[in-house]
Design an enzyme around this catalytic site. Sequence first.
Site, short mmCIF file in Angstrom:
data_model
loop_
_atom_site.label_atom_id
_atom_site.label_comp_id
_atom_site.label_asym_id
_atom_site.label_seq_id
_atom_site.Cartn_x
_atom_site.Cartn_y
_atom_site.Cartn_z
N ILE A 1 0.84 -1.19 0.00
CA ILE A 1 0.00 0.00 0.00
C ILE A 1 0.89 1.25 0.00
O ILE A 1 1.56 1.58 0.98
CB ILE A 1 -0.98 -0.01 1.21
CG1 ILE A 1 -1.76 -1.35 1.22
CG2 ILE A 1 -1.92 1.19 1.16
CD1 ILE A 1 -2.45 -1.71 -0.11
N ASP B 1 -10.10 4.11 -14.07
CA ASP B 1 -10.34 4.85 -15.33
C ASP B 1 -9.91 6.30 -15.16
O ASP B 1 -9.47 6.94 -16.11
CB ASP B 1 -11.83 4.79 -15.71
CG ASP B 1 -12.27 3.39 -16.11
OD1 ASP B 1 -11.40 2.53 -16.34
OD2 ASP B 1 -13.49 3.16 -16.19
N GLU C 1 -1.25 -0.60 -10.34
CA GLU C 1 -2.50 -0.16 -11.00
C GLU C 1 -2.89 -1.10 -12.14
O GLU C 1 -3.40 -0.68 -13.18
CB GLU C 1 -2.41 1.29 -11.48
CG GLU C 1 -2.36 2.24 -10.31
CD GLU C 1 -3.17 3.50 -10.49
OE1 GLU C 1 -4.05 3.56 -11.37
OE2 GLU C 1 -2.93 4.43 -9.71
C1 LIG Z 1 5.50 -0.53 -5.48
C2 LIG Z 1 4.09 -1.02 -5.46
C3 LIG Z 1 3.08 -0.14 -5.09
C4 LIG Z 1 1.75 -0.58 -5.04
N1 LIG Z 1 0.77 0.25 -4.57
C5 LIG Z 1 -0.48 -0.23 -4.33
C6 LIG Z 1 -1.45 0.55 -3.64
O1 LIG Z 1 -1.22 1.70 -3.29
N2 LIG Z 1 -2.67 -0.01 -3.38
C7 LIG Z 1 -2.97 -1.29 -3.75
O2 LIG Z 1 -4.08 -1.74 -3.46
N3 LIG Z 1 -2.05 -2.07 -4.40
C8 LIG Z 1 -0.82 -1.58 -4.69
N4 LIG Z 1 0.14 -2.35 -5.32
C9 LIG Z 1 -0.20 -3.71 -5.71
C10 LIG Z 1 -0.23 -3.92 -7.21
O3 LIG Z 1 -1.37 -3.30 -7.75
C11 LIG Z 1 -0.17 -5.44 -7.45
O4 LIG Z 1 1.14 -5.86 -7.13
C12 LIG Z 1 -0.51 -5.80 -8.88
O5 LIG Z 1 -1.87 -5.56 -9.12
C13 LIG Z 1 -0.20 -7.28 -9.18
O6 LIG Z 1 -0.71 -8.11 -8.19
P1 LIG Z 1 0.24 -9.23 -7.52
O7 LIG Z 1 1.48 -8.56 -7.09
O8 LIG Z 1 -0.56 -9.95 -6.50
O9 LIG Z 1 0.60 -10.20 -8.71
P2 LIG Z 1 -0.29 -11.41 -9.21
O10 LIG Z 1 -1.70 -10.99 -9.39
O11 LIG Z 1 -0.03 -12.59 -8.36
O12 LIG Z 1 0.35 -11.66 -10.64
C14 LIG Z 1 1.60 -12.32 -10.83
C15 LIG Z 1 1.89 -12.34 -12.33
O13 LIG Z 1 0.87 -13.09 -13.00
C16 LIG Z 1 0.27 -12.30 -14.02
N5 LIG Z 1 -1.15 -12.63 -14.10
C17 LIG Z 1 -2.06 -12.71 -13.09
N6 LIG Z 1 -3.26 -13.04 -13.57
C18 LIG Z 1 -3.13 -13.15 -14.92
C19 LIG Z 1 -4.02 -13.45 -15.98
N7 LIG Z 1 -5.30 -13.68 -15.77
N8 LIG Z 1 -3.52 -13.50 -17.24
C20 LIG Z 1 -2.21 -13.26 -17.47
N9 LIG Z 1 -1.32 -12.95 -16.52
C21 LIG Z 1 -1.78 -12.90 -15.25
C22 LIG Z 1 0.49 -10.85 -13.58
O14 LIG Z 1 0.42 -9.96 -14.68
C23 LIG Z 1 1.87 -10.95 -12.97
O15 LIG Z 1 2.83 -10.88 -14.00
C24 LIG Z 1 1.45 -1.91 -5.43
C25 LIG Z 1 2.49 -2.78 -5.82
C26 LIG Z 1 3.79 -2.35 -5.82
C27 LIG Z 1 4.87 -3.32 -6.18
#
Ligand SMILES: Cc1cc2nc3c(=O)[nH]c(=O)nc-3n(C[C@H](O)[C@H](O)[C@H](O)COP(=O)(O)OP(=O)(O)OC[C@H]3O[C@@H](n4cnc5c(N)ncnc54)[C@H](O)[C@@H]3O)c2cc1C
Length: 380
Positions: A157, A240, A363
């Site tokens: 977060i 969006d 995002e």
């Molecule tokens: C520095 C940083 C700041 C962030 N800030 C915020 C924030 O302020 N608030 C917040 O809520 N979140 C935040 N996030 C979270 C961020 O939005 C998530 O890390 C991101 O959405 C990916 O989720 P995950 O890390 O669980 O990866 P996962 O969902 O586990 O994905 C792992 C990999 O699998 C791929 N993948 C997953 N599903 C599919 C599919 N259906 N088809 C193809 N490929 C797929 C993904 O693209 C990725 O490459 C932040 C993350 C970071 C690293």
Amino acid sequence: MIDFGLSEEQKELQRLAREFALKEIRPHAEEHDRAGKFPREIAKKAFEIGLLNLNIPQNYNGAGLKVLDEVIIAEELSYGCSGISTALAANNLATAPVIIAGNEEQKKKYLGMMTKELTFASYAVTEPQAGSDVAGIQTSAKLVGDEYIINGSKQWITGASEAKWFYVLAKTDPSKGHKGMSAFIVDANTPGVKVGKKEDMMGQRASATHAVIFEEVKIPKLNILGVEGEGFKIAMKAFDHTRPGIAANAVGVARAAMEHAIDYSKTRTSFGVPIAMHQGINFMISDMACEIEAARLLAWQAAWAMDNNIRNTKLAAFAKRFAADTAMKVATDAVQIFGGYGYSNEYPVAKLMRDAKIFQIYEGTSQIQRLIIAKEIFLR
Ligand SMILES: Cc1cc2nc3c(=O)[nH]c(=O)nc-3n(C[C@H](O)[C@H](O)[C@H](O)COP(=O)(O)OP(=O)(O)OC[C@H]3O[C@@H](n4cnc5c(N)ncnc54)[C@H](O)[C@@H]3O)c2cc1C
């Protein structure tokens, strides 16, 4: 009629943001990156000259700018340093759901708070086990009397340690999948809210990213945004609004990397000429310039659509996907153009490459943007 020119007001905003980025952000970028220091002082200056909370409507003392104006500013701030600009922009993502779905009382209280004095808020959706698959979150909110009781953990977060309140997505009816999710505003000082340790990140290290834990957190039932079951829709709609700005941030990083690459390629010589004279190098720069321009136009288009009440889900995903991938490619190529020096932290492009990577992840990852685009193409 299509017009790609900026108005005099927009040029002035761009000039103000560029000057701020060069004077107040870039000189401090390295220090904040190295120490992973949250840029509170810089945020204070940005707040004072009106470069924070640009999306908050004027009724709540915000700048009430159009998304296109925000996008123009976002590119410049990120051109200064995207770790710092991300720390400043976390408020945009937290406040977007309140602007979209808040009632008058919630807007007065929580948006008003942001404009009265320097205040931070965070968007808390991602969890340790669920990022892309938002419907897989486990955090629960149970209505007991006049209060919701929230339990669960959020991960990654941005700005959490600084936040005065959180936008929180939780399940009110786990049997209904994404239709059983609801959105809440949670004050950070509510008993049971704990901010976890700061993540030691590869890039954008100034942005204070933490886990947040909710243990039996009791909030007034009035703090729900909209009604039960609308949380997922609100959380997605917020993107969006904000993805055009994230795309512009990526453009800012790419532009900085390209400028460093151009300058370096004019002074570094090999085989008796500046490396810029080698077609293998100047073609790389030529591609950078072209792709940066395309990414900027996509960001502007997605913002323009939002400003004109045109559904922009696909356009925002185009912009975010293309600009993120462009920033990563441009920054990687800039490191290549610097050769061995590109791999050293003493030169600016290594940081830009580390910073660029996150645009393909937060995002909504680049894969998720492609899913959104495909869904828009095949299912609408
Ligand atoms: C520095 C940083 C700041 C962030 N800030 C915020 C924030 O302020 N608030 C917040 O809520 N979140 C935040 N996030 C979270 C961020 O939005 C998530 O890390 C991101 O959405 C990916 O989720 P995950 O890390 O669980 O990866 P996962 O969902 O586990 O994905 C792992 C990999 O699998 C791929 N993948 C997953 N599903 C599919 C599919 N259906 N088809 C193809 N490929 C797929 C993904 O693209 C990725 O490459 C932040 C993350 C970071 C690293």
